[in-house]
Design a protein around this motif. Structure first.
Motif, PDB file in Angstrom:
ATOM      1  N   VAL A  64       7.580  -7.422 -12.917  1.00 16.11           N
ATOM      2  CA  VAL A  64       8.207  -7.819 -11.659  1.00 16.11           C
ATOM      3  C   VAL A  64       7.222  -8.622 -10.820  1.00 16.11           C
ATOM      4  O   VAL A  64       6.006  -8.428 -10.911  1.00 16.11           O
ATOM      5  N   LEU A  65       7.757  -9.515 -10.035  1.00 17.82           N
ATOM      6  CA  LEU A  65       6.978 -10.255  -9.052  1.00 17.82           C
ATOM      7  C   LEU A  65       7.027  -9.497  -7.737  1.00 17.82           C
ATOM      8  O   LEU A  65       8.116  -9.201  -7.230  1.00 17.82           O
ATOM      9  N   GLY A  66       5.848  -9.152  -7.212  1.00 16.88           N
ATOM     10  CA  GLY A  66       5.775  -8.579  -5.881  1.00 16.88           C
ATOM     11  C   GLY A  66       5.446  -9.669  -4.881  1.00 16.88           C
ATOM     12  O   GLY A  66       4.466 -10.400  -5.045  1.00 16.88           O
ATOM     13  N   TYR A  67       6.285  -9.813  -3.852  1.00 14.89           N
ATOM     14  CA  TYR A  67       6.057 -10.818  -2.814  1.00 14.89           C
ATOM     15  C   TYR A  67       6.170 -10.142  -1.465  1.00 14.89           C
ATOM     16  O   TYR A  67       7.184  -9.520  -1.148  1.00 14.89           O
ATOM     17  N   GLY A  68       5.091 -10.212  -0.668  1.00 17.88           N
ATOM     18  CA  GLY A  68       5.106  -9.567   0.634  1.00 17.88           C
ATOM     19  C   GLY A  68       3.796  -9.785   1.350  1.00 17.88           C
ATOM     20  O   GLY A  68       3.270 -10.896   1.393  1.00 17.88           O
ATOM     21  N   SER A  69       3.223  -8.701   1.884  1.00 19.28           N
ATOM     22  CA  SER A  69       1.980  -8.823   2.635  1.00 19.28           C
ATOM     23  C   SER A  69       1.039  -7.672   2.341  1.00 19.28           C
ATOM     24  O   SER A  69       1.469  -6.529   2.130  1.00 19.28           O
ATOM     25  N   GLN A  70      -0.249  -7.988   2.304  1.00 20.10           N
ATOM     26  CA  GLN A  70      -1.313  -7.001   2.366  1.00 20.10           C
ATOM     27  C   GLN A  70      -1.657  -6.853   3.848  1.00 20.10           C
ATOM     28  O   GLN A  70      -1.850  -7.852   4.541  1.00 20.10           O
ATOM     29  N   ASN A  71      -1.738  -5.622   4.324  1.00 18.56           N
ATOM     30  CA  ASN A  71      -1.853  -5.381   5.764  1.00 18.56           C
ATOM     31  C   ASN A  71      -3.226  -4.815   6.123  1.00 18.56           C
ATOM     32  O   ASN A  71      -3.773  -3.977   5.390  1.00 18.56           O
ATOM     33  N   TYR A  72      -3.754  -5.260   7.242  1.00 18.26           N
ATOM     34  CA  TYR A  72      -5.095  -4.868   7.663  1.00 18.26           C
ATOM     35  C   TYR A  72      -5.115  -4.581   9.166  1.00 18.26           C
ATOM     36  O   TYR A  72      -4.435  -5.247   9.949  1.00 18.26           O
ATOM     37  N   SER A  73      -5.914  -3.580   9.553  1.00 16.88           N
ATOM     38  CA  SER A  73      -6.245  -3.377  10.952  1.00 16.88           C
ATOM     39  C   SER A  73      -7.716  -3.740  11.140  1.00 16.88           C
ATOM     40  O   SER A  73      -8.486  -3.757  10.177  1.00 16.88           O
ATOM     41  N   CYS A  74      -8.090  -4.044  12.369  1.00 14.97           N
ATOM     42  CA  CYS A  74      -9.473  -4.420  12.673  1.00 14.97           C
ATOM     43  C   CYS A  74     -10.170  -3.226  13.317  1.00 14.97           C
ATOM     44  O   CYS A  74      -9.812  -2.809  14.426  1.00 14.97           O
ATOM     45  N   VAL A  75     -11.137  -2.647  12.598  1.00 13.45           N
ATOM     46  CA  VAL A  75     -11.852  -1.466  13.069  1.00 13.45           C
ATOM     47  C   VAL A  75     -13.336  -1.800  13.171  1.00 13.45           C
ATOM     48  O   VAL A  75     -13.994  -2.045  12.155  1.00 13.45           O
ATOM     49  N   ASN A  76     -13.841  -1.834  14.395  1.00  7.69           N
ATOM     50  CA  ASN A  76     -15.263  -2.152  14.635  1.00  7.69           C
ATOM     51  C   ASN A  76     -15.679  -3.457  13.962  1.00  7.69           C
ATOM     52  O   ASN A  76     -16.761  -3.559  13.385  1.00  7.69           O
ATOM     53  N   GLY A  77     -14.797  -4.433  14.038  1.00  8.51           N
ATOM     54  CA  GLY A  77     -15.101  -5.743  13.489  1.00  8.51           C
ATOM     55  C   GLY A  77     -14.894  -5.881  11.998  1.00  8.51           C
ATOM     56  O   GLY A  77     -15.191  -6.939  11.431  1.00  8.51           O
ATOM     57  N   VAL A  78     -14.399  -4.831  11.343  1.00  2.00           N
ATOM     58  CA  VAL A  78     -14.179  -4.861   9.899  1.00  2.00           C
ATOM     59  C   VAL A  78     -12.683  -4.748   9.617  1.00  2.00           C
ATOM     60  O   VAL A  78     -12.002  -3.864  10.157  1.00  2.00           O
ATOM     61  N   ALA A  79     -12.171  -5.634   8.756  1.00  2.00           N
ATOM     62  CA  ALA A  79     -10.767  -5.574   8.354  1.00  2.00           C
ATOM     63  C   ALA A  79     -10.562  -4.396   7.415  1.00  2.00           C
ATOM     64  O   ALA A  79     -11.121  -4.348   6.318  1.00  2.00           O
ATOM     65  N   THR A  80      -9.757  -3.429   7.856  1.00  2.00           N
ATOM     66  CA  THR A  80      -9.536  -2.188   7.104  1.00  2.00           C
ATOM     67  C   THR A  80      -8.147  -2.200   6.490  1.00  2.00           C
ATOM     68  O   THR A  80      -7.154  -2.413   7.206  1.00  2.00           O
ATOM     69  N   PRO A  81      -8.030  -1.991   5.165  1.00  2.19           N
ATOM     70  CA  PRO A  81      -6.712  -2.042   4.524  1.00  2.19           C
ATOM     71  C   PRO A  81      -5.747  -1.002   5.082  1.00  2.19           C
ATOM     72  O   PRO A  81      -6.105   0.162   5.280  1.00  2.19           O
ATOM     73  N   ASN A  82      -4.530  -1.453   5.350  1.00  5.37           N
ATOM     74  CA  ASN A  82      -3.435  -0.570   5.761  1.00  5.37           C
ATOM     75  C   ASN A  82      -2.280  -0.664   4.771  1.00  5.37           C
ATOM     76  O   ASN A  82      -1.116  -0.701   5.158  1.00  5.37           O
ATOM     77  N   GLY A  83      -2.603  -0.741   3.492  1.00  4.54           N
ATOM     78  CA  GLY A  83      -1.576  -0.783   2.473  1.00  4.54           C
ATOM     79  C   GLY A  83      -0.909  -2.140   2.351  1.00  4.54           C
ATOM     80  O   GLY A  83      -1.421  -3.163   2.814  1.00  4.54           O
ATOM     81  N   ALA A  84       0.239  -2.141   1.727  1.00  6.14           N
ATOM     82  CA  ALA A  84       0.982  -3.379   1.469  1.00  6.14           C
ATOM     83  C   ALA A  84       2.469  -3.082   1.484  1.00  6.14           C
ATOM     84  O   ALA A  84       2.889  -1.931   1.296  1.00  6.14           O
ATOM     85  N   VAL A  85       3.254  -4.128   1.697  1.00  6.76           N
ATOM     86  CA  VAL A  85       4.708  -4.053   1.605  1.00  6.76           C
ATOM     87  C   VAL A  85       5.179  -5.272   0.821  1.00  6.76           C
ATOM     88  O   VAL A  85       4.748  -6.393   1.112  1.00  6.76           O
ATOM     89  N   ALA A  86       6.018  -5.057  -0.174  1.00  4.82           N
ATOM     90  CA  ALA A  86       6.489  -6.190  -0.980  1.00  4.82           C
ATOM     91  C   ALA A  86       7.873  -5.904  -1.536  1.00  4.82           C
ATOM     92  O   ALA A  86       8.224  -4.752  -1.815  1.00  4.82           O
ATOM     93  N   THR A  87       8.637  -6.965  -1.683  1.00  6.56           N
ATOM     94  CA  THR A  87       9.880  -6.907  -2.446  1.00  6.56           C
ATOM     95  C   THR A  87       9.558  -7.268  -3.887  1.00  6.56           C
ATOM     96  O   THR A  87       8.719  -8.139  -4.152  1.00  6.56           O
ATOM     97  N   LEU A  88      10.209  -6.597  -4.824  1.00  7.20           N
ATOM     98  CA  LEU A  88       9.953  -6.795  -6.252  1.00  7.20           C
ATOM     99  C   LEU A  88      11.118  -7.555  -6.880  1.00  7.20           C
ATOM    100  O   LEU A  88      12.290  -7.228  -6.646  1.00  7.20           O
ATOM    101  N   TYR A  89      10.781  -8.579  -7.679  1.00  8.96           N
ATOM    102  CA  TYR A  89      11.781  -9.421  -8.317  1.00  8.96           C
ATOM    103  C   TYR A  89      11.598  -9.406  -9.838  1.00  8.96           C
ATOM    104  O   TYR A  89      10.474  -9.465 -10.341  1.00  8.96           O
ATOM    105  N   ASP A  90      12.714  -9.363 -10.542  1.00  9.97           N
ATOM    106  CA  ASP A  90      12.700  -9.306 -12.010  1.00  9.97           C
ATOM    107  C   ASP A  90      12.174 -10.624 -12.584  1.00  9.97           C
ATOM    108  O   ASP A  90      12.760 -11.681 -12.374  1.00  9.97           O
ATOM    109  N   LEU A  91      11.057 -10.540 -13.327  1.00 10.92           N
ATOM    110  CA  LEU A  91      10.473 -11.725 -13.977  1.00 10.92           C
ATOM    111  C   LEU A  91      10.693 -11.720 -15.483  1.00 10.92           C
ATOM    112  O   LEU A  91      10.162 -12.573 -16.179  1.00 10.92           O
TER     113      LEU A  91
END
Length: 235
Positions: A64-91
């Motif tokens: 499947v193709l995942g299309y969406g966003s990788q999400n980040y918060s800014c903590v003390n000047g460092v981009a911290t991962p907050n997971g991802a959200v994507a829609t999945l498409y049959d490839l």
């Protein structure tokens, strides 16, 4: 090369058009002859570092193709991962034609405007009377537990079991967030979570990386990404 919705639609239409005569099938194609290219499992900066390969008793059941966003918060000047959200498409049917078709679609997806993407998908659905959406991908509340829910009622909830840098030449992402492609991963199911599958690989990634320098934004930043998810099941 700059990808647009027209580029991606043309690629997918070309793929399914080739399939139309013998099969009239646009989703759910057989993957029995599809294999991961060995270089997709090898760290391009250190050949001794590899993703664990599928076990002998594992069968490829979805791509499947995942299309969406990788999400980040800014903590003390460092981009911290907050997971991802994507829609999945049959490839699957794109791969039944050739991996090159699927790669064009994957690389182009990250460049698409979301509104244009929805319009393009609706066009394809109407043209071929096929549902290309295969599910959704998101993270549990701790941002370390990736989850996949598929339209066929199957699911996968797991964690990272291997990581290597993205392949050389991977799409860096959509401007102005073209900070690089997220790593390739092997995901393994978490015990007791009822996963339907034994392994998922995130491969051929595009975009999604956090800014390399110190961050200063407020709240969450969503970085567009796309990736192929190769789904295996123990037999």
């Amino acid at each position: 090369m700059r990808f647009t919705i027209a580029t991606v639609a043309t690629a997918l239409i070309g793929a399914v058009a080739v399939l139309a005569a013998p099969t009239s099938k646009y989703t759910g194609c057989s993957l029995s002859n599809v294999k991961v290219q060995p270089e997709a499992f090898v760290d391009p900066t250190n050949s001794s570092n590899t993703l664990p390969y599928p076990a002998a008793n594992e069968k490829l059941v979805k791509i499947v193709l995942g299309y969406g966003s990788q999400n980040y918060s800014c903590v003390n000047g460092v981009a911290t991962p907050n997971g991802a959200v994507a829609t999945l498409y049959d490839l699957s049917c794109a791969f039944a034609v050739s991996p090159e078709w699927a790669d064009v679609v994957t690389r182009g997806a990250v460049q698409m405007d979301p509104t244009a993407q929805l319009a393009g998908l609706q066009m394809l659905k109407n043209m071929f009377n096929a549902q290309f959406i295969a599910g959704v991908h998101y993270f549990k509340g701790d941002f370390t537990t990736p989850a996949f829910e598929f339209t066929d009622k199957t699911k996968f909830i797991g964690g990272v079991a291997g990581k290597i840098p993205a392949l050389p030449g991977s799409d860096a992402g959509k401007r102005p967030d073209n900070f690089g492609a997220v790593p390739s991963l092997k995901l393994a199911p978490k015990q007791g979570m009822g996963s339907s599958y034994s392994t998922i690989y995130r491969l051929h990634t595009a975009g999604g990386s956090a800014p390399p320098s110190k961050c200063s934004w407020q709240g969450q930043r969503q970085i567009p990404y796309a990736a192929q998810y190769w789904v295996y099941k123990s037999t």
